[in-house]
Enzyme design. Sequence first.
Site, PDB file in Angstrom:
ATOM      1  N   ARG A 375       7.037  98.394  26.746  1.00  0.00           N
ATOM      2  CA  ARG A 375       7.384  99.217  27.904  1.00  0.00           C
ATOM      3  C   ARG A 375       6.668  98.747  29.167  1.00  0.00           C
ATOM      4  O   ARG A 375       7.085  99.071  30.276  1.00  0.00           O
ATOM      5  CB  ARG A 375       7.062 100.684  27.615  1.00  0.00           C
ATOM      6  CG  ARG A 375       7.598 101.637  28.653  1.00  0.00           C
ATOM      7  CD  ARG A 375       7.696 103.063  28.166  1.00  0.00           C
ATOM      8  NE  ARG A 375       6.444 103.552  27.603  1.00  0.00           N
ATOM      9  CZ  ARG A 375       6.306 104.749  27.052  1.00  0.00           C
ATOM     10  NH1 ARG A 375       7.344 105.561  26.960  1.00  0.00           N
ATOM     11  NH2 ARG A 375       5.148 105.140  26.571  1.00  0.00           N
ATOM     12  N   VAL A 497      16.264 104.814  30.376  1.00  0.00           N
ATOM     13  CA  VAL A 497      15.972 104.252  29.054  1.00  0.00           C
ATOM     14  C   VAL A 497      14.468 104.099  28.819  1.00  0.00           C
ATOM     15  O   VAL A 497      13.669 104.151  29.749  1.00  0.00           O
ATOM     16  CB  VAL A 497      16.689 102.898  28.869  1.00  0.00           C
ATOM     17  CG1 VAL A 497      18.184 103.063  28.991  1.00  0.00           C
ATOM     18  CG2 VAL A 497      16.195 101.877  29.897  1.00  0.00           C
ATOM     19  N   GLU A 498      14.104 103.893  27.551  1.00  0.00           N
ATOM     20  CA  GLU A 498      12.712 103.757  27.105  1.00  0.00           C
ATOM     21  C   GLU A 498      11.851 104.932  27.557  1.00  0.00           C
ATOM     22  O   GLU A 498      10.720 104.762  28.009  1.00  0.00           O
ATOM     23  CB  GLU A 498      12.109 102.422  27.581  1.00  0.00           C
ATOM     24  CG  GLU A 498      12.693 101.224  26.847  1.00  0.00           C
ATOM     25  CD  GLU A 498      11.938  99.939  27.115  1.00  0.00           C
ATOM     26  OE1 GLU A 498      10.814 100.009  27.645  1.00  0.00           O
ATOM     27  OE2 GLU A 498      12.477  98.870  26.797  1.00  0.00           O
ATOM     28  N   GLY A 499      12.387 106.130  27.439  1.00  0.00           N
ATOM     29  CA  GLY A 499      11.676 107.336  27.853  1.00  0.00           C
ATOM     30  C   GLY A 499      12.130 107.744  29.236  1.00  0.00           C
ATOM     31  O   GLY A 499      11.785 107.100  30.229  1.00  0.00           O
TER      32      GLY A 499
END
Length: 814
Positions: A375, A497-499
């Site tokens: 991330r 995306v990704e949280g």
Amino acid sequence: MDTCLWLITAISLIWFMSYSRASLSSFTFAFIVLMVVGTFFNIIGFVSWLLFATIALPLNLDNIRQQFISMPLLTLFKKIMPQMSETEQQAIDAGTTWFEADLFRGNPNWAKLHNYPQPRLSAQEKTFLDGPVEEVCTMVDDWQTTHEIADLSPEVWQFLKDNKFFAMIIKKQYGGLEFSAFAQSRVLQKLTGVSSVLASTVGVPNSLGPGELLQAYGTKTQQDYYLPRLANGEEIPCFALTSPEAGSDAGAIPDTGIICRQIFEDKEVLGIKLNWDKRYITLAPVATVLGLAFKLEDPDGLLGSTKELGITCALIPTDIKGITIGRRHFPLNVPFQNGPTQGKDVFVPIDYIIGGKEMAGQGWRMLVECLSVGRAITLPSNSTGGIKTAALATGAYSRIRRQFKLPIGKMEGIEEALARLGGNAYLMDAVTTLSTGAIDLGEKPSVISAISKYHLTEKMRSSIIDAMDIHGGKGICMGPSNYLARGYQGAPIAITVEGANILTRSLIIYGQGAIRCHPYVLAELEAANESNTERALNDFDHALFGHIGFSISNISRSLWCSFTSARFLSAPFKDQTKRYYQILTRFSSNLAMLSDIAMLVLGADLKRKERISARLGDVLSHLYLASASLKRFNDEGRQADDLPLLQWAVEDSLYNIQQAIDELLSNFPNRWIAHSLRLIIFPFGTWLTRPSDNLDHQVAQLLQTPSEARDRLGKWQYLVRDGKNVFGLLEQTLEDIIACEPIFTKVCIALDKKLPFYDLDNAAKLGLAANAITEKEAELLIKTEQGRKAVISVDDFDHSELIISNVILSKSTS
């Protein structure tokens, strides 16, 4: 010595000992010395000694302190603090803390920051960036990719496989490139400047996915089989986590795997019967191997006594019966390969679990540990690369495009937006450099990765809006010559995306930061969850009194910094940056104090007071962003020409810190405490402002003027001047426009007439006829006019070209 002087000495001693974070024993000893001095001068008597002993002895005698203070508080702490779930514990344990912990604790060590080595590319990495990366940039036509074929061309796909773009994280022993995190970031930044589809396609396999999971947790058999195939492009991986019922709450995935025995390839084997429904999975439509997260159950006890083993990760070939894959989502006209996948009663052997059956139920830990690294690289780098290129392009366009008889970049309204573009581009690149540098030093910075993901994608979104506003009609007309619109359309993808960013800001940054970065909170929580009573009491006692001393110190430091404006604090440099370090240290002390008081007053409710924790997270985040900018400025040789960029980045961050604290105090539930905190932190009111108009002007001019500082801002982006690259055209035309201006002025003087700054080819004819310019100068005017027209032109289409059925028919018959 009179009583008044002794009291002043006592107060000064208390302040000094708390400010310097002296231990309890040191504090007590110093006060005993002061009491002896007071007794000698007949200031301290028996009653004072008795009172002192009543307080000091219980605090310094371990058995008494633990029995009568720590034990009751531990019992109360266990009652009010919610039980930590296994998934929460694993999330907290994942990753490491780094310099953000210094910022959280109120006394950042600036020498430590500047002693971290500056990340650099190896010879192999630089060759790759200058060779295959540059070449694939020339191959990609983003209009064709996004509008005509909704995918990268087959030639580009093959080039990526042949040159191991999907193997940057894979070790060389398996045929991968084994690049540093810094190198991966530079590659993605360059690719994003050309096509976000290209960058996403390359970024995802090198982030959270089968490659990283296999290297970290896979069995040797799995590694030896899959990693070489992933490295040479024989396998295309994807990782399926998100489902319709579990997005940001990934721990709630409903997808299941039941351990059982069935026939597989003509043999009865122990395996897993899987059922899943996933969506938003990048590369799923073209994947040959699927990383899958699911909840594993063992109802018949075939692995042991535990029935519900928890989240597990497995690696599954996509050609197995029962798997549905291939359909695509269409995310905001940015058609990277992304889609759903389903599995119905799919049976696979137990050794398809990544890491084998020993890793059954360990999937959540695997995911959060890997996410703490990935991330910090992919989305921050993609965002940074896009804005670096957009900043240079918009600066050039602002110098080339004229309205009201002057370049639009000279208008103050344009300068304001340009300054945000330039300042944010500088800051964003500083953050990706520092964060990836931490990873290359062996860190797994979970808090930093959340900060980078949230703030850099948000800055990308606001910056691309600024770029669009400056370009006006040029920005909104789609077509091959529009280099902004797809980035503008696709900005929410990175936000989501990704949280999702709302979740990341309100829960993750401070939620993880408060526990991981605080020197005592995690120890207190672990003590409260410790089953051994004696060990729990010892650990809690140590953490509790350390925490109390830490809190008193933070109040003392905040008071001192506020009433002295932090002007007596040391700084590593004595130049224009000195005040930045001092103010950052002041705000760091404020954050440490606010955190402790928020935890004390709100307790477990702080987790539910998301807007309070979000603002505390904002303070930590902007401390980190400003620190990264200062680190970059120093690493690059403290270039005087870069100072406006640094000043804008740091001053914007400082202002945002002040705003976050101000809003937190205005909304803190306990108003009496809020007013008291405001007196400590802002005794003379808020004073910081956004970057000044003059600073905005300097940054805007820097973007519009070729220079070494501007080159550093766009370092390693795709700016080749080959006649096809629109960004190369902008750079060349910018230089030509500036070179033409004195030539154009000579023509106007010779004609005794102020000509408009267009039709430069006609001006060339007039200048030659008047013998005012040379043939070479005339050629430059003609060339510049061609470039100027190309830069400001927009695309147009026949009506039939815009009807999708006609486009499809035309493609199918050609």
